[in-house]
Design an enzyme around this catalytic site. Sequence first.
Site, PDB file in Angstrom:
ATOM      1  N   ASP A  98       0.819  -1.215   0.000  1.00  0.00           N
ATOM      2  CA  ASP A  98       0.000   0.000   0.000  1.00  0.00           C
ATOM      3  C   ASP A  98       0.849   1.259   0.000  1.00  0.00           C
ATOM      4  OD1 ASP A  98      -1.973   2.143   1.111  1.00  0.00           O
ATOM      5  OD2 ASP A  98      -3.222   0.392   0.783  1.00  0.00           O
ATOM      6  N   GLU A 140       2.418  16.900   2.837  1.00  0.00           N
ATOM      7  CA  GLU A 140       2.358  16.638   4.292  1.00  0.00           C
ATOM      8  C   GLU A 140       3.634  15.927   4.723  1.00  0.00           C
ATOM      9  OE1 GLU A 140      -1.322  14.274   4.182  1.00  0.00           O
ATOM     10  OE2 GLU A 140      -2.392  16.053   4.886  1.00  0.00           O
ATOM     11  N   CYS A 153      -8.763  12.356   9.537  1.00  0.00           N
ATOM     12  CA  CYS A 153      -7.895  11.330  10.127  1.00  0.00           C
ATOM     13  C   CYS A 153      -7.532  11.644  11.567  1.00  0.00           C
ATOM     14  CB  CYS A 153      -6.625  11.180   9.301  1.00  0.00           C
ATOM     15  SG  CYS A 153      -5.795  12.734   8.964  1.00  0.00           S
TER      16      CYS A 153
HETATM   17 ZN    ZN Z   1      -4.391  13.297  10.594  1.00  0.00          ZN
END
Ligand code: ZN
Length: 637
Positions: free
Chosen positions: A176, A302, A398
């Site tokens: 993944d 990020e 998240c």
């Molecule tokens: Zn997060």
Amino acid sequence: MKVVFQDAFWAPRVRLMAEEVIPHQWKALNDQIPDAEPSHAVENFRIAAGEVRGTFHGMVFQDSDVAKWLEAACYSLQYAPNPELERLIDEVVDLLGRAQREDGYLNTYYTIAAPDRRWKDMSYSHELYCAGHLIEAAVAHHEATGKTNFLSIVRKYADLIRREIGPNPGQKRIYDGHEEIELALVKLYRATGDESYLQLAKYFVDERGRQPCFFLDEPGFAGGPKDRWFDLDYFQTHAPVREQRTAEGHAVRAMYLYAAMADLARMTDDGSLKETLFRLWDNVTQKRMYITGGIGSQEHGERFTVDYDLPNDTAYAETCAAIGLVLWASRMFRLDPDAKYADVLERALYNGVLSGISLDGKRYFYVNPLEVHPPTALFRHDLRHVKTERVPWFGCACCPPNIARLIASLNRYVCTVENGNVYYHLYAGCRSEWEVNGRSVRLTMETDYPWDGRIAVTVECAEPVSLNLYFRRPGWADEAGVAVNGEPVDARGALLKGYIRLAREWRSGDRIELNFPMRVKKMAAHPLVRENAGKVALQRGPLVYCLEEADNGANLADIRLSAEPQFQTEFRRDLMGGIVVIRADGYRSDPEAWGDALYGEYSGRLGKTAVTFVPYAWWGNREPGEMTVWARQLELG
Ligand code: ZN
């Protein structure tokens, strides 16, 4: 091992998770919070189960929000029975079971929206990432309730994954783009004893970065990366993991990968993996981490950038990345029992993680900059990721359930038993019970940590027991006072890799006193951190402090601390749930005296001012305004 918080700091926060945050997040997942970004995450499962008609909404990894919420909810059951929550958990688990395909597959995006794309978009699909979160939730469910229904669902899914994916002929040789399943499979192995899950985790780690990377043939790459920040290093697939020397790419992904690598290095006694991890640890914690334990300094991707690039206002420092650092640090300790790991864990927890959640538990930061100037942040393109206030929910959510699951399971991070030795990593008023060498021992810890560094520990055991107790000497502590039953102990002589070792035959009623005086420390950054040149940050105990507009007025960038400030500390019970504030003398210019000119000859004229610092993680819990961690200071004349 059982740890129950009984203090004024963590116990109320853990209770808040169970009583307020978990019900609040359930509403968010069901779009029942006015003015919050919609989630649709639970509805996606109903659609996948064929119970309602509709289309998939949300991120491709929307399922993971439900999984993390379930995991947090299960952890919260350990503190107090909650039949209503348990019933709700049962309903969600049943729904997951109904949404699961005949062959075991369980992912609402690929079931509803792209059934023909299964295992075909691994760089961006998050399929195994979502599977990993479901597995973690199921293991927590099994531990909390003893039930096996959720575990059976994820085993059926994991069995499908290991049949279809792997290095053998006829299998898809893939992994993944977002790591997570690796560490989850290690947990599944521990919960079931089935070694094939551990082997699958090892396959995913070993396969990662083998060149040429199969991502290059996927539609997500369409012949090349989106841009240089989304190249293979974004996914930690630019080189085999054992050849990676610096932390690269998306910070949360990196942390989850390193956490799994640490599990595997220990469980398979893999020397080359250990060496890699020590190197990566040094790179992250000595060159790429904010003083708050935040990591991933760039918004685009990020991600990690280059050594010492730690801008304060454009910082990304995602809450999940600080959580990931906690997960990794706790596993590094088990590879190498050194206090430096828990020092970083503590730094991340009390600063970069706690900043992600409001005091009432219902508003969140995704991004945790160290300097915010709202008028600028609300306008500027390069600050568009910065929120000047915590918000109720995110379209990409998240962080909120991630912080909930960490705090609801924080009791697991306080102490560990290794080879018959008991290590205390974190300090909190709590009761801990563990079995060692066949004997059951209870330790009660009393402390006002993180406001005060005095800790009293009482031992209870049915009969005398010989064992080594290790207490972390926090990296921030200049001194350590230790006494057993009133007799001083030579703390320096007892120090072993940052832990104070107390070896003796313990009897019920034995009392250990630890004292780590919390001095206000003026911290500086390495000279190569350009953003912090000439600036200092205050730290007291594990807490990093900041200036807020609410206490100091606007234009914090103009404030200069005295060269040798006298710090005064005060516990303010009335302020933000009770905090220690730090006061000091400083200087600032007078805008009225300056006049209207944009530029003028330097005069050096400054007026005296009193400045007040509050702990960084508490910022933004009052009226909106400016904040800065790093403050300028007058040069010593
Ligand atoms: Zn997060």
